[in-house]
Design a protein around this motif. Structure first.
Motif, PDB file in Angstrom:
ATOM      1  N   UNK A 114       3.710  23.593  -1.237  1.00  0.00           N
ATOM      2  CA  UNK A 114       4.258  24.777  -0.573  1.00  0.00           C
ATOM      3  C   UNK A 114       4.320  25.984  -1.507  1.00  0.00           C
ATOM      4  N   UNK A 115       4.413  25.725  -2.799  1.00  0.00           N
ATOM      5  CA  UNK A 115       4.486  26.840  -3.756  1.00  0.00           C
ATOM      6  C   UNK A 115       3.163  27.593  -3.844  1.00  0.00           C
ATOM      7  N   UNK A 116       2.087  26.963  -3.393  1.00  0.00           N
ATOM      8  CA  UNK A 116       0.761  27.556  -3.528  1.00  0.00           C
ATOM      9  C   UNK A 116       0.285  28.249  -2.249  1.00  0.00           C
ATOM     10  N   UNK A 117       1.022  28.059  -1.150  1.00  0.00           N
ATOM     11  CA  UNK A 117       0.714  28.783   0.070  1.00  0.00           C
ATOM     12  C   UNK A 117      -0.745  28.721   0.478  1.00  0.00           C
ATOM     13  N   UNK A 118      -1.314  29.893   0.745  1.00  0.00           N
ATOM     14  CA  UNK A 118      -2.695  29.970   1.244  1.00  0.00           C
ATOM     15  C   UNK A 118      -3.723  29.565   0.193  1.00  0.00           C
ATOM     16  N   UNK A 119      -3.322  29.508  -1.066  1.00  0.00           N
ATOM     17  CA  UNK A 119      -4.276  29.125  -2.110  1.00  0.00           C
ATOM     18  C   UNK A 119      -4.835  27.719  -1.879  1.00  0.00           C
ATOM     19  N   UNK A 120      -4.076  26.888  -1.175  1.00  0.00           N
ATOM     20  CA  UNK A 120      -4.526  25.515  -0.922  1.00  0.00           C
ATOM     21  C   UNK A 120      -5.150  25.342   0.455  1.00  0.00           C
ATOM     22  N   UNK A 121      -5.409  26.435   1.151  1.00  0.00           N
ATOM     23  CA  UNK A 121      -6.051  26.309   2.460  1.00  0.00           C
ATOM     24  C   UNK A 121      -7.413  25.607   2.403  1.00  0.00           C
ATOM     25  N   UNK A 172       0.832  -1.195   0.000  1.00  0.00           N
ATOM     26  CA  UNK A 172       0.000   0.000   0.000  1.00  0.00           C
ATOM     27  C   UNK A 172       0.865   1.242   0.000  1.00  0.00           C
ATOM     28  N   UNK A 173       0.819   2.006  -1.073  1.00  0.00           N
ATOM     29  CA  UNK A 173       1.654   3.206  -1.183  1.00  0.00           C
ATOM     30  C   UNK A 173       0.990   4.372  -0.453  1.00  0.00           C
ATOM     31  N   UNK A 174       1.792   5.064   0.331  1.00  0.00           N
ATOM     32  CA  UNK A 174       1.275   6.190   1.101  1.00  0.00           C
ATOM     33  C   UNK A 174       2.215   7.373   0.958  1.00  0.00           C
ATOM     34  N   UNK A 175       1.632   8.518   0.687  1.00  0.00           N
ATOM     35  CA  UNK A 175       2.375   9.766   0.555  1.00  0.00           C
ATOM     36  C   UNK A 175       1.633  10.821   1.363  1.00  0.00           C
ATOM     37  N   UNK A 176       2.308  11.903   1.687  1.00  0.00           N
ATOM     38  CA  UNK A 176       1.666  12.990   2.417  1.00  0.00           C
ATOM     39  C   UNK A 176       0.288  13.302   1.840  1.00  0.00           C
ATOM     40  N   UNK A 177      -0.713  13.430   2.723  1.00  0.00           N
ATOM     41  CA  UNK A 177      -2.097  13.581   2.269  1.00  0.00           C
ATOM     42  C   UNK A 177      -2.282  14.815   1.392  1.00  0.00           C
ATOM     43  N   UNK A 178      -1.717  15.941   1.785  1.00  0.00           N
ATOM     44  CA  UNK A 178      -1.885  17.170   1.007  1.00  0.00           C
ATOM     45  C   UNK A 178      -1.230  17.038  -0.359  1.00  0.00           C
ATOM     46  N   UNK A 209      -8.952  18.346   4.548  1.00  0.00           N
ATOM     47  CA  UNK A 209      -8.176  17.245   5.091  1.00  0.00           C
ATOM     48  C   UNK A 209      -8.001  17.344   6.604  1.00  0.00           C
ATOM     49  N   UNK A 210      -8.536  18.402   7.198  1.00  0.00           N
ATOM     50  CA  UNK A 210      -8.381  18.586   8.636  1.00  0.00           C
ATOM     51  C   UNK A 210      -7.006  19.069   9.029  1.00  0.00           C
ATOM     52  N   UNK A 220     -12.005  14.757  -2.731  1.00  0.00           N
ATOM     53  CA  UNK A 220     -10.653  14.207  -2.664  1.00  0.00           C
ATOM     54  C   UNK A 220     -10.285  13.816  -1.237  1.00  0.00           C
ATOM     55  N   UNK A 221     -10.577  14.709  -0.289  1.00  0.00           N
ATOM     56  CA  UNK A 221     -10.238  14.438   1.103  1.00  0.00           C
ATOM     57  C   UNK A 221     -10.991  13.222   1.618  1.00  0.00           C
ATOM     58  N   UNK A 222     -12.252  13.109   1.255  1.00  0.00           N
ATOM     59  CA  UNK A 222     -13.043  11.968   1.688  1.00  0.00           C
ATOM     60  C   UNK A 222     -12.488  10.674   1.108  1.00  0.00           C
ATOM     61  N   UNK A 223     -12.111  10.695  -0.166  1.00  0.00           N
ATOM     62  CA  UNK A 223     -11.571   9.500  -0.813  1.00  0.00           C
ATOM     63  C   UNK A 223     -10.239   9.113  -0.179  1.00  0.00           C
ATOM     64  N   UNK A 224      -9.399  10.097   0.112  1.00  0.00           N
ATOM     65  CA  UNK A 224      -8.111   9.813   0.742  1.00  0.00           C
ATOM     66  C   UNK A 224      -8.328   9.143   2.090  1.00  0.00           C
TER      67      UNK A 224
END
Length: 525
Positions: free
Chosen positions: A505-512, A393-399, A518-519, A422-426
């Motif tokens: 990280x390049x997107x900063x607050x745009x991905x808030x 099972x491959x796992x990477x940082x959720x964000x 994702x909590x 996306x968050x629900x599926x993850x």
């Protein structure tokens, strides 16, 4: 076409033509509106049924669409167009064997039908039958040199074989002829070997306004435009381009996140407690399943394993879902309703059927990978029918995983269109993998992408040991392994491990908004 319209009035004939044009353009809303009077007056006409089936397929109502198309085909059994439509619907439902059979019949009935040869190439590609796919696509282009979708897919295959320059040249030739060809724009953007220019960005913005561009073209161009804008650091514009493309896609089909989570819980309950599986505990020891979300490092994991002299890397095989679908048809019940009725002999039969379907992957090497990410859904069935198999099972940082899925053009993955989905599926995938590891620690492991970056040799040694493979130094030099790779990460796995793959990280607050879904806490510089 006239024979297919037999019995329709001139007004209804014009309505049928209008629906057909809307479907060809991918305009589901228009097709649905134009279909209403046809359904009211001629619901049993085979051509009306064919078009209605096409609408149902675009809406994600696959089994309804297939049943309706089979009813139409019963009255037009030797019509290659009807067979082509049935194949398209079967392909949308993941029933590639049936789709290939229908398309081969269509090509026999009408050998000059370039569209059927192209669709055959698509289905063979999805079935990882690449040599046959190349032959079908070559026929499609010979019949219709302007078949730009077929040419773009052939360029995809060049990229898969590690020929990015040749692929780029073919994408450019397609775009010179058809500047709104979405598949070519996306293929060019997804090469990742070169950056697109400001002229490309302008050309894509123009292509989005071309009336002849279909919704599929606009979706693909939107993702390509986003990639080009991202390369230039224009992050807000890039996110807007993705959002616009996903909005078009969501107009066709909505993702039911709550319903999917409920289905995952029901699936887990069907295997609690685990059933008595196949009698032979070694059945399936030849296969290593690699599962998880797309963009979680699964292609890299396969490349590492495929660098071992005992392992054949195969890509995303459709065989496991096909075997389970065969059993569902045999029992007249959908999976997993028939699970309580299975005996060890039944699970053994399914395990042997899977190994029979995949036997050609063991001609060169004794073991092989099956990298279809969504097989995590069927992991408990894998344990029952192939108890000797290993599941990674491959796992990477959720964000990072969710953002990478959001910005990647992933066909038939409708949960990627919205941050909440996306968050629900993850979460569904992550809790399923955690449960599997705790229940079957000897057969299921979590392979962490970030841990691999920190200590590659230790993690690769652990991966090989879990798979019962002796250590081989070639696995550390995975980027030197020459093989076909058909995934968005094809170019990346041909390079040494990189530590600069963090993108959020390049997107900063745009991905808030995604962080909130994702909590996770808001961005802090």
């Amino acid at each position: 076409m006239s024979a297919r319209l037999h019995g329709l009035t001139p007004d209804l004939t014009r309505a049928v033509s209008a629906v057909a044009r809307a479907l060809d353009d991918g305009r589901l809303d228009v097709a649905t509106a134009r279909m209403a009077p046809l359904l009211a007056s001629q619901p049993d006409h085979p051509e009306v049924q064919r078009l209605h089936a096409g609408i149902l397929g675009m809406q994600g109502r696959h089994q309804e669409a297939i049943a309706l198309m089979r009813a139409a085909l019963a009255r037009q059994p030797d019509d290659p167009v009807y067979l082509n439509t049935l194949a398209t619907l079967l392909g949308q439902a993941g029933e590639y064997d049936g789709a290939i059979d229908a398309l081969q019949a269509a090509c026999r009935l009408q050998p000059e039908m370039a569209l059927a040869w192209y669709n055959l190439g698509v289905m063979l590609t999805r079935s990882v039958r690449n040599d046959e796919a190349e032959a079908a696509l070559r026929t499609a282009v010979e019949l219709d040199p302007h078949a730009t979708d077929a040419r773009a897919l052939r360029a995809d295959m060049l990229r898969m074989r590690g020929q990015p320059a040749d692929a780029a040249a073919e994408y450019r030739r397609v775009l010179a002829e058809r500047p709104w060809a979405g598949m070519a724009w996306w293929g060019l953007a997804d090469l990742k070997t070169t950056r697109m220019s400001e002229a490309d960005i302008a050309a894509m913005r123009t292509a989005l306004r071309v009336p002849r561009a279909t919704d599929d073209d606009r979706i693909a161009i939107g993702f390509a435009l986003a990639r080009a804008l991202d390369d230039q650091g224009r992050h807000a514009e890039s996110l807007q381009a993705i959002a616009t493309a996903n909005t078009i896609a969501r107009q066709r089909q909505q993702w039911n996140a709550a319903g999917y989570s409920t289905a995952i819980d029901a699936l887990a309950a069907a295997f609690d407690p685990p059933p008595a599986g196949a009698d032979d505990p070694t059945l399936g020891r030849e296969v290593i399943f690699i599962v998880g979300l797309p963009r979680s490092g699964s292609t890299l994991t396969e490349q590492i394993l495929a660098s071992h002299p005992e392992v054949e890397g195969t890509g995303e095989l459709p065989d496991l879902p096909q075997v389970l679908a065969e059993e569902s048809r045999r029992r007249g019940q959908p999976f997993p309703r028939w699970v309580p009725h299975m005996q060890p002999a039944d699970w053994s039969r399914l395990g042997r059927r899977y190994l029979e379907r995949t036997a050609h992957w063991r001609k060169r090497r004794p073991r092989f990978t099956d990298k279809l990410p969504s097989n995590w859904i069927y992991a408990e069935a894998i344990r029952a029918m192939l108890p000797g198999a290993r599941i990674v099972g491959c796992r990477r940082d959720a964000l990072e995983t969710c953002f990478s899925c959001y910005r990647q053009r992933l066909d038939n993955n409708e949960y990627t269109r919205d941050f909440g989905d996306l968050a629900s599926f993850w979460r569904d995938c992550d809790r399923s993998l955690q449960r599997l590891v705790s229940r079957h620690p000897h057969a299921v492991m979590t392979h962490d992408y970030e841990a691999l970056l920190v200590d590659p040799e230790a993690r690769i040694r652990a991966l090989l040991a879990f798979c019962d493979l002796p250590f081989d130094a070639a696995c550390l030099r995975f980027h030197e392994t020459a093989r076909e790779v058909r995934s968005p990460s094809a170019d990346q796995v041909r390079q040494p491990l990189r530590s600069d793959t963090t993108h959020s990280t390049r997107y900063g607050t745009l991905l808030d908004p995604l962080r909130a879904a994702l909590g996770l806490p808001p961005w802090q510089a």
